[in-house]
Design a protein around this motif. Structure first.
Motif, PDB file in Angstrom:
ATOM      1  N   VAL A  64       0.808  -1.227   0.000  1.00 53.10           N
ATOM      2  CA  VAL A  64       0.000   0.000   0.000  1.00 53.10           C
ATOM      3  C   VAL A  64       0.835   1.268   0.000  1.00 53.10           C
ATOM      4  N   LEU A  65       2.106   1.180   0.389  1.00 50.55           N
ATOM      5  CA  LEU A  65       2.982   2.348   0.389  1.00 50.55           C
ATOM      6  C   LEU A  65       3.918   2.400  -0.823  1.00 50.55           C
ATOM      7  N   ALA A  66       3.802   1.449  -1.718  1.00 50.70           N
ATOM      8  CA  ALA A  66       4.592   1.473  -2.955  1.00 50.70           C
ATOM      9  C   ALA A  66       3.820   2.303  -3.978  1.00 50.70           C
ATOM     10  N   LEU A  67       3.751   3.602  -3.730  1.00 50.05           N
ATOM     11  CA  LEU A  67       2.871   4.491  -4.493  1.00 50.05           C
ATOM     12  C   LEU A  67       3.199   4.526  -5.978  1.00 50.05           C
ATOM     13  N   GLU A  68       4.460   4.574  -6.336  1.00 54.51           N
ATOM     14  CA  GLU A  68       4.849   4.598  -7.755  1.00 54.51           C
ATOM     15  C   GLU A  68       4.414   3.318  -8.456  1.00 54.51           C
ATOM     16  N   GLN A  69       4.609   2.175  -7.788  1.00 52.07           N
ATOM     17  CA  GLN A  69       4.185   0.896  -8.368  1.00 52.07           C
ATOM     18  C   GLN A  69       2.665   0.852  -8.527  1.00 52.07           C
ATOM     19  N   LEU A  70       1.941   1.354  -7.538  1.00 55.01           N
ATOM     20  CA  LEU A  70       0.482   1.392  -7.633  1.00 55.01           C
ATOM     21  C   LEU A  70       0.042   2.268  -8.803  1.00 55.01           C
ATOM     22  N   ALA A  71       0.683   3.418  -8.955  1.00 56.77           N
ATOM     23  CA  ALA A  71       0.341   4.319 -10.059  1.00 56.77           C
ATOM     24  C   ALA A  71       0.666   3.682 -11.407  1.00 56.77           C
TER      25      ALA A  71
ATOM     26  N   VAL B 208      -3.355   5.091   5.501  1.00 54.55           N
ATOM     27  CA  VAL B 208      -1.902   5.228   5.358  1.00 54.55           C
ATOM     28  C   VAL B 208      -1.486   5.698   3.958  1.00 54.55           C
ATOM     29  N   PRO B 209      -1.965   5.077   2.870  1.00 54.79           N
ATOM     30  CA  PRO B 209      -1.551   5.583   1.557  1.00 54.79           C
ATOM     31  C   PRO B 209      -2.115   6.981   1.256  1.00 54.79           C
ATOM     32  N   LEU B 210      -3.248   7.311   1.848  1.00 51.20           N
ATOM     33  CA  LEU B 210      -3.796   8.656   1.667  1.00 51.20           C
ATOM     34  C   LEU B 210      -2.874   9.691   2.300  1.00 51.20           C
ATOM     35  N   VAL B 211      -2.431   9.402   3.512  1.00 53.90           N
ATOM     36  CA  VAL B 211      -1.516  10.303   4.209  1.00 53.90           C
ATOM     37  C   VAL B 211      -0.181  10.397   3.469  1.00 53.90           C
ATOM     38  N   ALA B 212       0.235   9.281   2.855  1.00 58.61           N
ATOM     39  CA  ALA B 212       1.512   9.240   2.129  1.00 58.61           C
ATOM     40  C   ALA B 212       1.446   9.962   0.782  1.00 58.61           C
ATOM     41  N   GLY B 213       0.239  10.339   0.341  1.00 59.91           N
ATOM     42  CA  GLY B 213       0.117  11.132  -0.882  1.00 59.91           C
ATOM     43  C   GLY B 213      -0.300  10.402  -2.133  1.00 59.91           C
TER      44      GLY B 213
ATOM     45  N   ASP C 175      -2.394  12.624  -4.508  1.00 58.33           N
ATOM     46  CA  ASP C 175      -1.580  13.641  -5.180  1.00 58.33           C
ATOM     47  C   ASP C 175      -0.768  13.031  -6.317  1.00 58.33           C
ATOM     48  N   LEU C 176      -0.173  11.868  -6.079  1.00 57.48           N
ATOM     49  CA  LEU C 176       0.613  11.202  -7.116  1.00 57.48           C
ATOM     50  C   LEU C 176      -0.269  10.804  -8.295  1.00 57.48           C
ATOM     51  N   PHE C 177      -1.413  10.192  -8.019  1.00 59.50           N
ATOM     52  CA  PHE C 177      -2.309   9.773  -9.101  1.00 59.50           C
ATOM     53  C   PHE C 177      -2.763  10.986  -9.919  1.00 59.50           C
ATOM     54  N   ARG C 178      -3.112  12.065  -9.238  1.00 62.65           N
ATOM     55  CA  ARG C 178      -3.537  13.275  -9.955  1.00 62.65           C
ATOM     56  C   ARG C 178      -2.411  13.852 -10.798  1.00 62.65           C
ATOM     57  N   SER C 179      -1.191  13.846 -10.270  1.00 66.44           N
ATOM     58  CA  SER C 179      -0.049  14.396 -11.018  1.00 66.44           C
ATOM     59  C   SER C 179       0.233  13.590 -12.276  1.00 66.44           C
ATOM     60  N   ARG C 180      -0.185  12.326 -12.268  1.00 67.25           N
ATOM     61  CA  ARG C 180       0.008  11.459 -13.431  1.00 67.25           C
ATOM     62  C   ARG C 180      -1.240  11.384 -14.320  1.00 67.25           C
ATOM     63  N   GLY C 181      -2.251  12.156 -13.979  1.00 67.76           N
ATOM     64  CA  GLY C 181      -3.451  12.208 -14.798  1.00 67.76           C
ATOM     65  C   GLY C 181      -4.381  11.023 -14.618  1.00 67.76           C
TER      66      GLY C 181
END
Length: 117
Positions: free
Chosen positions: A76-83, A99-104, A107-113
């Protein structure tokens, strides 16, 4: 209304909103998390006829046996892999744990469209 009913109602509402963003009726959904909340969400989302497959990252033993559900070995904290996974495989992502919400993750998903159609 019980907490579980509220979550099911929210999952249905998210699916209705996703329909506005996509013409695809065989959509894939990613649910981030591994607890009972995510199992309940996956079970409910999988019942929608517009959903072809529900990926749960990382999922649990219960989500592994649900119809139309598949666990994905991404923390759940591997945000780049999730994206990366979401970008290639899904139309809608639902985040269960805080936890992943707090980790951003949003924001990451939105930045990647992702989710912005």
């Amino acid at each position: 209304m019980s907490a579980m009913s509220l979550r099911f109602s929210r999952a249905s509402s998210l699916l209705q909103k996703a329909q506005r963003f996509t013409e695809v009726f065989d959509m894939n959904v990613l649910i981030i998390g591994s607890g009972g909340r995510e199992h309940a969400l996956a079970w409910k989302v999988a019942q929608d006829p517009r959903v072809q497959k529900v990926f749960v990252a990382p999922g649990n033993a219960g989500t592994a046996i649900e119809a139309k559900c598949e666990n994905v070995a991404i923390d759940v904290l591997a945000l780049e892999q999730l994206a990366d996974f979401a970008e290639k495989n899904v139309s809608l992502t639902i985040v269960g744990p805080e936890v992943p919400l707090v980790a951003g993750v949003v924001d990451l998903f939105r930045s990647r469209g992702l989710g912005q159609r």
